[in-house]
Scaffold this active site. Structure first.
Site, PDB file in Angstrom:
ATOM      1  CG  ASN A 204     -34.715   8.228 -51.467  1.00  0.00           C
ATOM      2  OD1 ASN A 204     -34.251   8.125 -50.341  1.00  0.00           O
ATOM      3  ND2 ASN A 204     -34.421   9.246 -52.261  1.00  0.00           N
ATOM      4  CG  ASP A 205     -38.523   7.517 -48.477  1.00  0.00           C
ATOM      5  OD1 ASP A 205     -37.594   8.280 -48.168  1.00  0.00           O
ATOM      6  OD2 ASP A 205     -39.530   7.892 -49.102  1.00  0.00           O
TER       7      ASP A 205
END
Length: 471
Positions: free
Chosen positions: A390-391
């Site tokens: 994700n990040d």
């Protein structure tokens, strides 16, 4: 006896350093772990000799010493063997945090034995003892909190009003108590209060930090543990402790710097910001919508692509999907699709986590590429497949100055012609912020457990690959 122990310490230190050097390459990492293990075995065997050297003039004391040594080895080896065999690879960061805490606790225990024991030390040595006691105690309690956060037992940061003032006050009291114990008297009550407050400081420093920063904190505590061990080695005049402690301390500090740099963070920012708090809402509104697609459609697109780059994340590890993923990769390769893996430094929970996970599944090392090696290739990729990350793939880090992760080094998956993201749901990443990639025009979401989704992809392209071979 002393000479033999000294030589064993030097040999063990050499094996440890050589083992660490071997661990720098995936090809020799296993051999390095074994070599370092032999070094630890030498140290453990040498510990038996201490039993004969401590008040060994009395047979009763010798029996007591040997009993305590054997009991300690049995408990430590038994626990390590049991946990090492049963822990899942996804839980390895938690295990690292616990073992690191044990190292800090051991350093603190040695310092306590010197503080409350009968040995006489000068001002310099006693100062070193107190510094080692403080660092070791903070590393112990702080590592336990880090373990609890990584393991999901503490889901939210614990913050109180005036947290920095509380930490500063605790630290100041510890400095005063340490000076009292060094320069005035080694009072037992004051010593006990010192250790209790040092343990409390480890909790109050670590508890407010968000879960996204726990890997960095573990690396930092690893460095502190090494420093505490080195300080104890100085007091005990033990070469093995000094060398091993300095190696662990310096490598832990280097790892901390590497991870912080990969996240575009400073250590101060990690310790005193709210980055890991899931309540962060600073990136502004995101335009567009998430566009789901079936696993079979995504697999078919990749089958007819020329180049596919896969960006794995913690979701791959949590689903234990690495074996299925490699099966899918082999099918793509059989269809003459070029496949590469893009590994972010903080993908998963710790540096090297993804490398070990994929190596466990049999993925060749020459398919794994670090961020700096692969990032420019996304522009030439037909498809980028993101699995549970994700990040580390959020383009807001490049484009949105209002985002908390702005400036962080990311994998440029958004630059591929087509992006597919395998994700369990629409939840946010570990940093608690929305991912702009998921709303991009060239991105489609494939929802579901990574192992199930990749299994569907395998079934979707198997007939296609088989028909190609038949033709």
């Amino acid at each position: 006896m002393t000479t033999i122990i000294f030589v064993c310490g030097i040999v063990a230190s050499f094996l440890l350093i050589y083992g660490l050097k071997q661990m720098s390459s995936p090809l020799t990492a296993v051999r390095g772990i074994v070599v370092a293990g032999y070094g630890m075995l030498v140290v453990v065997l040498a510990s038996f000799l201490y039993a004969f050297g401590i008040e060994a003039d009395a047979e009763a004391n010798l029996v007591v010493n040997l009993t305590l040594v054997l009991l300690a080895i049995a408990i430590g080896a038994g626990w390590a063997w049991w946990t090492g065999r049963r822990v899942a690879l996804t839980k390895m960061p938690q295990m690292t945090a616990l073992f690191n805490g044990m190292g800090g606790g051991s350093a603190a225990a040695i310092a306590a034995s010197e503080l409350f024991g009968t040995s006489s030390h000068g001002v310099v040595s006693m100062t070193v003892v107190m510094v080692g006691a403080l660092i070791g105690s903070v590393a112990l309690s702080g590592s336990i909190i880090a373990w609890a956060k990584l393991d999901g037992r503490m889901r939210k940061p614990w913050r109180v009003k005036g947290q920095s003032v509380l930490n500063s006050a605790l630290f100041l009291v510890l400095i005063v108590l340490g000076a009292y114990l060094v320069f005035v008297t080694q009072n037992t009550a004051a010593g006990v209060i010192f250790f209790v407050l040092a343990l409390a400081l480890g909790v109050t420093v670590t508890a407010p930090i968000g879960g996204a920063d726990m890997p960095v904190i573990i690396a930092l505590f690893n460095a502190l543990t090494g420093l505490a061990v080195a300080l104890d080695g100085y007091v005990l005049q033990n070469a093995a402790l000094m060398i091993a402690g300095m190696v662990v301390g310096s490598s832990g500090l280097l790892l901390t710097v590497v991870m912080a740099k990969a996240m575009n963070r400073s250590i101060t920012n990690v310790l005193f910001s709210n980055f890991g708090d899931a309540a962060i809402e600073q990136q502004g509104d995101i335009q567009g919508e998430m566009k789901p697609v079936e696993a079979s459609d995504a697999a078919t697109t990749m089958r007819y692509a020329d180049k596919v780059i896969i960006a794995p994340g913690y979701g791959l590890a949590a689903a234990q999907a690495q074996q299925k993923l490699y099966e899918f990769v082999q099918l793509l390769q059989a269809a003459d699709v070029e496949v590469k893996f893009a590994i972010h430094p903080v993908a998963g929970r710790m540096p090297g986590h993804m490398d070990v996970l994929l190596a466990e599944a049999g993925v060749p090392y020459d398919l794994l590429f670090d961020l700096d090696e692969i990032n420019e290739e996304f522009k030439t990729a037909d498809v980028a497949l993101v699995i549970g990350a994700n990040d580390v793939v959020n383009p807001a880090a490049r484009t949105n100055k209002a985002s908390p992760i702005y400036g962080m080094s990311i994998l440029n998956v958004d630059q591929a012609k087509q992006v597919y993201v395998i994700k369990r749901g629409q939840g946010r990443g570990y940093a608690g912020i929305e991912n702009e990639l998921f709303y991009a025009d060239n991105c489609n979401m494939v929802y579901g457990d990574a192992k199930d989704v990749i299994g569907q992809m395998v079934q979707a392209i198997k007939p296609l690959v088989a028909s190609d071979k038949a033709a």
